[in-house]
Design a protein around this motif. Structure first.
Motif, PDB file in Angstrom:
ATOM      1  N   PHE A   1       0.837  -1.193   0.000  1.00 29.14           N
ATOM      2  CA  PHE A   1       0.000   0.000   0.000  1.00 29.14           C
ATOM      3  C   PHE A   1       0.874   1.246   0.000  1.00 29.14           C
ATOM      4  CE2 PHE A   1      -4.465  -1.171   1.603  1.00 29.14           C
ATOM      5  CZ  PHE A   1      -4.462  -2.309   0.832  1.00 29.14           C
TER       6      PHE A   1
ATOM      7  N   LEU B   1     -15.369   1.057  -0.571  1.00 31.59           N
ATOM      8  CA  LEU B   1     -14.114   0.311  -0.464  1.00 31.59           C
ATOM      9  C   LEU B   1     -13.957  -0.736  -1.557  1.00 31.59           C
ATOM     10  CD1 LEU B   1     -13.849   1.730   2.315  1.00 31.59           C
ATOM     11  CD2 LEU B   1     -12.911  -0.419   3.178  1.00 31.59           C
TER      12      LEU B   1
ATOM     13  N   ASP C   1      -4.863  -2.753   8.001  1.00 35.76           N
ATOM     14  CA  ASP C   1      -4.966  -3.147   6.611  1.00 35.76           C
ATOM     15  C   ASP C   1      -6.454  -3.167   6.220  1.00 35.76           C
ATOM     16  OD1 ASP C   1      -6.024  -5.463   7.689  1.00 35.76           O
ATOM     17  OD2 ASP C   1      -4.252  -6.682   7.260  1.00 35.76           O
ATOM     18  N   ARG C   2      -6.736  -3.540   4.966  1.00 35.45           N
ATOM     19  CA  ARG C   2      -8.105  -3.464   4.472  1.00 35.45           C
ATOM     20  C   ARG C   2      -9.031  -4.410   5.233  1.00 35.45           C
ATOM     21  NH1 ARG C   2     -11.590  -5.695   0.741  1.00 35.45           N
ATOM     22  NH2 ARG C   2     -12.840  -4.183  -0.456  1.00 35.45           N
TER      23      ARG C   2
ATOM     24  N   ARG D   1      -8.077   9.508  -7.667  1.00 37.78           N
ATOM     25  CA  ARG D   1      -7.462   8.446  -6.832  1.00 37.78           C
ATOM     26  C   ARG D   1      -7.510   8.940  -5.396  1.00 37.78           C
ATOM     27  NH1 ARG D   1      -6.682   4.630  -4.276  1.00 37.78           N
ATOM     28  NH2 ARG D   1      -5.021   3.063  -4.452  1.00 37.78           N
TER      29      ARG D   1
ATOM     30  N   TRP E   1      -7.066   8.424  -1.316  1.00 35.70           N
ATOM     31  CA  TRP E   1      -6.443   7.743  -0.180  1.00 35.70           C
ATOM     32  C   TRP E   1      -6.953   8.413   1.094  1.00 35.70           C
ATOM     33  CZ3 TRP E   1      -2.777   3.763  -0.534  1.00 35.70           C
ATOM     34  CH2 TRP E   1      -2.270   3.501  -1.812  1.00 35.70           C
TER      35      TRP E   1
ATOM     36  N   THR F   1      -9.002   3.961  -1.599  1.00 34.19           N
ATOM     37  CA  THR F   1      -8.395   3.233  -0.484  1.00 34.19           C
ATOM     38  C   THR F   1      -8.758   3.964   0.804  1.00 34.19           C
ATOM     39  OG1 THR F   1      -6.524   2.467  -1.820  1.00 34.19           O
ATOM     40  CG2 THR F   1      -6.237   2.458   0.571  1.00 34.19           C
TER      41      THR F   1
END
Length: 338
Positions: free
Chosen positions: A9, A252, A321-322, A221, A223, A258
């Motif tokens: 990432f 998501l 994390d995801r 994009r 974040w 992200t």
């Protein structure tokens, strides 16, 4: 404690990870080879298709026009005072037109007179005329302008043409991720000067604008690092939060978005206040950072943006994390259904 964000990432974080990065590199090569760099820097620009208003920003065009005019005067070799004297106007009139922060609506007749002074050729005039016409259009938020802090209005104007947005929000969901119901509940506290009858209209119109930014052939994009409290702050009540967290889970799934959560267990860190870094596809549009606060927020550029980028990367390393992020979202949603 949730696992830290994987290194992959972090490697994807720079602008080069965005689909527009190739354009930026190509554009830099064009500018370097342009026989007239004072013009080419600002008029060889890629404009968003007019059929995609979510990727169109008159505010960005005003910034580009300001830079063009400054470059033309620099090439001409005259000071702002000298140009103002030739035109019979105040020096501040010339400097305002070159000030990207001022975002004044340019008068075509005054721009024509400036181009006469600078000896601009027909090609330059045509390109500047396009910028002037685009710069004079109204942003989608214009009818709400009197109720918005100046820094917030600037943000709404600039975000429309961003290539990448990086944001940290410790306590609330950022506007670009909000449902209409969540926004309607939080906006009276964030923009108290916006009339009550406009709150719902503004929330709905901003939501549509953000949908255009996040989808389509050229999406931004995004974040986002959220503080865990942002998932648990009961904005608008349980029903609003359940809908909001469900919408967040849907977002998501998109490849250009992200979102990760910084858990409470992460402890003290460098980014205890919210901020957003905006990166544009044009290599000559400066990267900017917006720091919101109860008085409306303020903007920073240059080295301060680099410092904030380093802070963002540090926060990102501490985030879940995801998979762990999705677990936290589901856990928060479950609490609101009890």
């Amino acid at each position: 404690m949730p696992a830290p964000l994987p290194a992959r990432f972090l490697r994807a974080l720079p602008l080069d990870s965005h689909s527009n990065s190739g354009f930026c590199k190509k554009q830099k090569r064009l500018l370097c080879s342009d026989p007239n760099p004072a013009i080419g820097i600002r008029v060889q620009i890629m404009t968003a298709p007019r059929g995609n208003p979510g990727r169109w920003s008159p505010a960005v065009r005003r910034q580009r026009l300001a830079h063009v005019l400054a470059q033309l005067r620099e090439r001409d070799g005259r000071s702002a005072a000298q140009v103002a004297e030739l035109l019979g106007v105040a020096e501040s009139t010339v400097t305002r037109l070159e000030n990207a922060k001022h975002l004044t609506l340019p008068k075509p007749t005054l721009i024509d007179r400036l181009l006469d002074v600078y000896g601009a050729d027909s090609d330059t005039r045509d390109k500047v005329a396009v910028l002037v016409a685009e710069a004079r259009e109204r942003d989608w938020w214009h009818r709400y302008k009197t109720g918005l802090p100046a820094a917030s209005a600037t943000y709404l104007g600039l975000e429309g043409e961003t290539a990448v947005q990086r944001m940290f929000q410790p306590g609330l969901l950022p506007g670009i991720l909000q449902t209409v119901a969540y926004a309607t509940a939080v906006l009276p506290e964030q923009v108290p000067d916006l009339p009550d009858h406009q709150i719902g209209e503004f929330a709905a119109e901003r939501y549509r604008h953000h949908q255009q930014l996040l989808s389509g052939p050229d999406p931004v994009r995004l974040w986002v690092v959220l503080g865990e409290p942002a998932l648990r702050q009961a904005v608008g009540g349980p029903a609003v939060m359940v809908e909001q967290l469900g919408y967040l889970q849907q977002l998501l799934e998109r490849p250009n978005i992200t979102v990760v959560v910084l858990p409470l267990a992460a402890g003290a860190h460098a980014g205890l206040s919210p901020f957003t870094i905006l990166t544009f596809p044009e290599p000559t549009d400066p990267e900017m950072a917006y720091l919101p606060n109860p008085l409306g927020g303020h903007w920073v550029k240059g080295g301060d943006v680099d410092d904030l980028r380093a802070v963002f990367e540090e926060i990102l390393q501490r985030a879940c994390d995801r998979a762990a992020t999705l677990d936290l979202i589901e856990s928060a949603a479950a609490e609101f259904t009890r």
